[in-house]
Design an enzyme around this catalytic site. Structure first.
Site, PDB file in Angstrom:
ATOM      1  N   GLN A 119      -3.940  -5.268   6.798  1.00  0.00           N
ATOM      2  CA  GLN A 119      -4.871  -6.238   6.208  1.00  0.00           C
ATOM      3  C   GLN A 119      -4.639  -7.647   6.766  1.00  0.00           C
ATOM      4  O   GLN A 119      -5.092  -8.628   6.174  1.00  0.00           O
ATOM      5  CB  GLN A 119      -4.721  -6.270   4.678  1.00  0.00           C
ATOM      6  CG  GLN A 119      -5.007  -4.961   3.999  1.00  0.00           C
ATOM      7  CD  GLN A 119      -6.478  -4.546   4.075  1.00  0.00           C
ATOM      8  OE1 GLN A 119      -7.364  -5.370   4.272  1.00  0.00           O
ATOM      9  NE2 GLN A 119      -6.725  -3.253   3.905  1.00  0.00           N
TER      10      GLN A 119
ATOM     11  N   ASP B 195       3.487  -4.575   7.952  1.00  0.00           N
ATOM     12  CA  ASP B 195       2.278  -3.767   7.831  1.00  0.00           C
ATOM     13  C   ASP B 195       1.099  -4.724   7.978  1.00  0.00           C
ATOM     14  O   ASP B 195       0.767  -5.473   7.063  1.00  0.00           O
ATOM     15  CB  ASP B 195       2.267  -3.067   6.460  1.00  0.00           C
ATOM     16  CG  ASP B 195       0.942  -2.363   6.182  1.00  0.00           C
ATOM     17  OD1 ASP B 195      -0.004  -2.528   6.975  1.00  0.00           O
ATOM     18  OD2 ASP B 195       0.853  -1.657   5.162  1.00  0.00           O
TER      19      ASP B 195
ATOM     20  N   LYS C  52      -9.854  -0.860  10.867  1.00  0.00           N
ATOM     21  CA  LYS C  52      -9.956  -2.033   9.992  1.00  0.00           C
ATOM     22  C   LYS C  52     -10.210  -3.317  10.786  1.00  0.00           C
ATOM     23  O   LYS C  52     -10.351  -4.388  10.218  1.00  0.00           O
ATOM     24  CB  LYS C  52      -8.677  -2.178   9.152  1.00  0.00           C
ATOM     25  CG  LYS C  52      -8.526  -1.055   8.113  1.00  0.00           C
ATOM     26  CD  LYS C  52      -7.351  -1.303   7.221  1.00  0.00           C
ATOM     27  CE  LYS C  52      -6.889  -0.078   6.463  1.00  0.00           C
ATOM     28  NZ  LYS C  52      -7.761   0.281   5.335  1.00  0.00           N
TER      29      LYS C  52
ATOM     30  N   CYS D  25      -4.922   2.507  -3.481  1.00  0.00           N
ATOM     31  CA  CYS D  25      -3.676   3.053  -2.912  1.00  0.00           C
ATOM     32  C   CYS D  25      -2.539   2.061  -3.110  1.00  0.00           C
ATOM     33  O   CYS D  25      -1.692   1.890  -2.204  1.00  0.00           O
ATOM     34  CB  CYS D  25      -3.818   3.399  -1.430  1.00  0.00           C
ATOM     35  SG  CYS D  25      -4.966   4.725  -1.124  1.00  0.00           S
TER      36      CYS D  25
ATOM     37  N   HIS E  24       0.881  -1.174   0.000  1.00  0.00           N
ATOM     38  CA  HIS E  24       0.000   0.000   0.000  1.00  0.00           C
ATOM     39  C   HIS E  24       0.922   1.230   0.000  1.00  0.00           C
ATOM     40  O   HIS E  24       2.041   1.169   0.517  1.00  0.00           O
ATOM     41  CB  HIS E  24      -0.817  -0.050   1.297  1.00  0.00           C
ATOM     42  CG  HIS E  24      -1.867   0.997   1.456  1.00  0.00           C
ATOM     43  ND1 HIS E  24      -1.580   2.292   1.832  1.00  0.00           N
ATOM     44  CD2 HIS E  24      -3.210   0.947   1.308  1.00  0.00           C
ATOM     45  CE1 HIS E  24      -2.710   2.978   1.920  1.00  0.00           C
ATOM     46  NE2 HIS E  24      -3.717   2.186   1.604  1.00  0.00           N
TER      47      HIS E  24
HETATM   48  N1  PLP Z   1      -1.459  -0.702   4.637  1.00  0.00           N
HETATM   49  C1  PLP Z   1      -2.376  -1.457   4.050  1.00  0.00           C
HETATM   50  C2  PLP Z   1      -2.003  -2.823   3.563  1.00  0.00           C
HETATM   51  C3  PLP Z   1      -3.678  -0.985   3.896  1.00  0.00           C
HETATM   52  O1  PLP Z   1      -4.599  -1.737   3.304  1.00  0.00           O
HETATM   53  C4  PLP Z   1      -3.990   0.310   4.374  1.00  0.00           C
HETATM   54  C5  PLP Z   1      -5.337   0.867   4.171  1.00  0.00           C
HETATM   55  O2  PLP Z   1      -6.104   0.416   3.356  1.00  0.00           O
HETATM   56  C6  PLP Z   1      -2.995   1.052   5.000  1.00  0.00           C
HETATM   57  C7  PLP Z   1      -1.735   0.520   5.114  1.00  0.00           C
HETATM   58  C8  PLP Z   1      -3.273   2.415   5.544  1.00  0.00           C
HETATM   59  O3  PLP Z   1      -4.171   2.333   6.605  1.00  0.00           O
HETATM   60  P1  PLP Z   1      -4.746   3.643   7.286  1.00  0.00           P
HETATM   61  O4  PLP Z   1      -5.353   4.457   6.174  1.00  0.00           O
HETATM   62  O5  PLP Z   1      -5.749   3.136   8.255  1.00  0.00           O
HETATM   63  O6  PLP Z   1      -3.610   4.339   7.923  1.00  0.00           O
END
Ligand code: PLP
Length: 404
Positions: free
Chosen positions: A202, A199, A225, A363, A122
């Site tokens: 997900q 990270d 999430k 993203c 992401h």
């Molecule tokens: N990393 C991953 C794999 C994500 O799917 C997301 C959001 O969809 C993020 C980071 C960023 O999360 P946040 O917008 O809650 O900071």
């Protein structure tokens, strides 16, 4: 696990209609819906326990501080951290990764050093590292993927070098659903003394995450999430590593003593929590984790696997539908396109039927570039979704095909 109708009744929003149609919510990868207990927990802080944390000697401040620190303990237990001091609250995964990239970068990264990410990341796990590379003259190295959307481990092993300072990799791709081989990634990095950030945005909501068993050095996730409120997230770090890192923001609560000549910093985790933190959100997150635990994380994983299996089988046998990301190990997320139809058109028609999907690049533009596409339609499912809803999606796709 509780009966599905009982589970669904825990989430007030799932009972509402959209354009007069029953809501089918398949955008759980973007944000999950909230059970009533989470809404109540946030409400309780705001209506009964609202006082700024760690500051006052008064009753309300004590109540709010206690709720905040209880939530920290719940997070620590949920991911099996050694102690609650290893849990830093942030605004979300993005906040966590930015914090780490800045702090770690300040201390350990210099010109010519290398940082490894993967092609599945992401933007939140690309851009902060890129910004660091720009500041320091370091280089970003990328683990490539194959056509199924799986990481090429041999290429990763080749990328690890004496110049590698950190590996930052997702647990699961939000765009394709691929679950990454964290065991192999972490073991190989540790063999050359390189720390790993996972990270978990997900990952955490789809099964059991045990940071000690995984032996990752840092782990980031977002409250919203995993059925918690927005604006609250977590950066887990091993105590010795966090202790060695400098703070990334200055302000109240992160200090021990301030003089104009010199400031000394607070101990963990407060060193990384400058300013008024989102204590109402933290309390809501703690309750969300209790809720998930009460359903049973293994049962959640099993149910979501069934949903994925059913949806994959249905969509792959639907004419003109192409699924992107065919790894044998996926979270319950399916990215697809209907041949000849733009993803936004698909998304908009589905929306009018009450079906919420995500459209676009998610993203994760590099993943889209890899497939040479502008974006996909993404159905990200979770335990409260049903097989009937998947049937509704397939019927919706048939409708879209008739219209275009
Ligand atoms: N990393 C991953 C794999 C994500 O799917 C997301 C959001 O969809 C993020 C980071 C960023 O999360 P946040 O917008 O809650 O900071």
């Amino acid at each position: 696990m509780k009966d599905i109708s009982e589970i669904r009744s825990d989430f007030p929003i799932l009972g509402r209609k959209v354009y007069g149609k029953a809501l089918v919510y398949f955008d759980n990868g973007a944000t999950t819906q909230k059970p009533q207990c989470v809404i109540d927990a946030v409400n309780e802080i705001l209506t009964q326990k609202n006082g700024n944390i760690h500051r006052g000697v008064h009753y309300l401040s004590d109540m709010a501080s206690e709720a905040y620190e209880n939530a920290r303990q719940k997070v620590a237990s949920f991911i099996n951290a050694s102690k609650k001091e290893e849990i830093v609250f942030t605004s979300g995964t993005t906040g966590s990764i930015n914090a780490l990239a800045f702090s770690f970068g300040e201390k350990y990264v210099k010109e010519g050093d290398e940082i490894i990410v993967s092609h599945l990341e992401h933007h939140a796990n690309i851009v902060p590292w890129q910004m660091l590379c720009e500041r320091k003259g370091a280089l970003l190295k990328v683990i490539p993927v194959n056509q199924s959307g799986e990481l090429l481990l041999d290429e990763y092993y080749r990328l690890l070098s004496p110049r590698t300072r950190i590996v930052a990799v997702t647990q699961a791709s939000n765009a394709l659903g691929t679950v990454t081989p964290l065991r192999e990634i972490i073991d190989a990095a540790h063999a050359v003394n390189v720390p790993v950030l996972v990270d978990g945005a997900q990952g955490i909501q789809h099964g059991i995450v045990d940071v000690r068993q995984l032996d990752c050095d840092f782990y980031a996730f977002s409250g919203h999430k995993i059925y918690g409120p927005t604006g609250i997230g977590v950066l887990y770090g091993k105590e010795n590593l966090l202790n060695d890192l400098p703070p990334y923001q200055g302000g109240g609560d992160m200090v021990e003593k301030v003089t104009f000549e010199k400031t000394t910093y607070n101990q963990l985790p407060f060193k990384f929590e400058a300013g008024t933190m989102n204590y109402a959100g933290a309390a809501g997150l703690g309750t969300a984790l209790d809720y998930v635990s009460s359903l049973g994380r293994e049962d959640i994983a099993l149910r979501e696997k069934e949903l994925l299996r059913y949806a994959t089988q249905k969509l792959s046998s639907t004419d003109r539908v192409r699924i992107f990301g065919n790894s044998s190990n996926k979270i319950s997320t399916i990215s697809f396109l209907i041949e000849g139809i733009h993803q936004y058109d698909t998304g908009m028609v589905l929306d009018k039927m009450g079906i919420a999907v995500r459209t676009g690049t998610h993203c994760a533009q590099p993943v889209m570039d890899f497939y040479g596409i502008e974006g996909t339609v993404r159905a990200s499912m979770c335990f409260y979704n049903t097989f009937d809803e998947i049937d509704a999606l397939v019927a919706g796709i048939e409708q879209v095909k008739k219209m275009f």
